[in-house]
Design an enzyme around this catalytic site. Structure first.
Site, PDB file in Angstrom:
ATOM      1  N   SER A 186       9.505 -23.140   3.295  1.00  0.00           N
ATOM      2  CA  SER A 186       8.314 -22.297   3.418  1.00  0.00           C
ATOM      3  C   SER A 186       7.862 -21.651   2.110  1.00  0.00           C
ATOM      4  O   SER A 186       6.725 -21.207   2.014  1.00  0.00           O
ATOM      5  CB  SER A 186       8.530 -21.210   4.469  1.00  0.00           C
ATOM      6  OG  SER A 186       9.424 -20.231   3.991  1.00  0.00           O
ATOM      7  N   LYS A 192       9.537 -14.520   2.191  1.00  0.00           N
ATOM      8  CA  LYS A 192       8.077 -14.727   2.158  1.00  0.00           C
ATOM      9  C   LYS A 192       7.475 -13.836   1.079  1.00  0.00           C
ATOM     10  O   LYS A 192       8.106 -12.922   0.562  1.00  0.00           O
ATOM     11  CB  LYS A 192       7.427 -14.371   3.498  1.00  0.00           C
ATOM     12  CG  LYS A 192       7.991 -15.070   4.717  1.00  0.00           C
ATOM     13  CD  LYS A 192       7.640 -16.515   4.795  1.00  0.00           C
ATOM     14  CE  LYS A 192       8.241 -17.108   6.076  1.00  0.00           C
ATOM     15  NZ  LYS A 192       8.498 -18.489   6.005  1.00  0.00           N
TER      16      LYS A 192
END
Length: 182
Positions: free
Chosen positions: A45, A83
């Site tokens: 990700s 993230k």
């Protein structure tokens, strides 16, 4: 007359080794618990910034700022995610035609340039257009919360899927990446 020297007892000698080792262990545990910790990246990700099995050090004391990469407790599974912080408390986030707008102001995302370029060459958008209220139900990021996105937007479960991250769920800000075994 011959002088007799006192030999240190074996217990004293042992303690002269044990105390420094014990203090070093306590300091190391304290540093890891309260200041810095190593983390291994799992998944795709955050590519191309971080790759699966990259190792990073997080700072547990750093102030969280826009575009910092953070590690936090996943809101959807028993795991930790990594993230990028896009929205701070009070921010409105929107993406239009692969351009990021925060509170109506356009921001460059240099960490996305390679991804976007590849998709644009094929006539596609790398990041699907969205407004924060459409993906979270809220117009702005609530107090003590953050809106996060993965750098690899095509393969990232992030704020578009699970909403905001509470400040209390954040373990730390990535301070640096290291390669001790690579």
């Amino acid at each position: 007359m011959e002088e007799v020297k006192n030999k240190p007892s074996k217990m004293k000698e042992l303690m002269s080794w044990v105390w420094p080792i014990l203090i070093a262990i306590i300091v190391a545990v304290g540093v890891r618990q309260f200041l810095f910790a190593p983390v291994t990246v799992k998944g795709e990700s955050m590519e191309n910034t971080y790759h699966d099995n990259d190792r990073v050090i997080i700072s547990k004391l750093s102030k969280i700022e826009r575009f910092d990469v953070v590690v936090f407790e996943s809101p959807v599974e028993d795991d930790h995610y990594i993230k990028r912080v896009i929205g701070l408390p009070g921010d409105h986030v929107e993406v239009k035609n692969d351009e990021l707008f925060i509170n109506g102001k356009k921001y460059d995302e240099p960490y996305e340039s390679d991804h976007v370029k590849d998709y644009k060459a094929d006539g596609l958008n790398f990041t699907e257009d969205f407004k924060m209220e459409d993906v979270t139900g809220e117009k702005v990021v609530p107090e003590d919360s953050y809106f996060v996105l993965g750098d690899n937007r095509q393969n990232s479960s992030d704020g578009r899927d699970y909403g905001f991250i509470k400040k209390s769920a954040i373990s730390g800000v990535v301070a640096f990446k290291f390669f001790p075994w690579n």
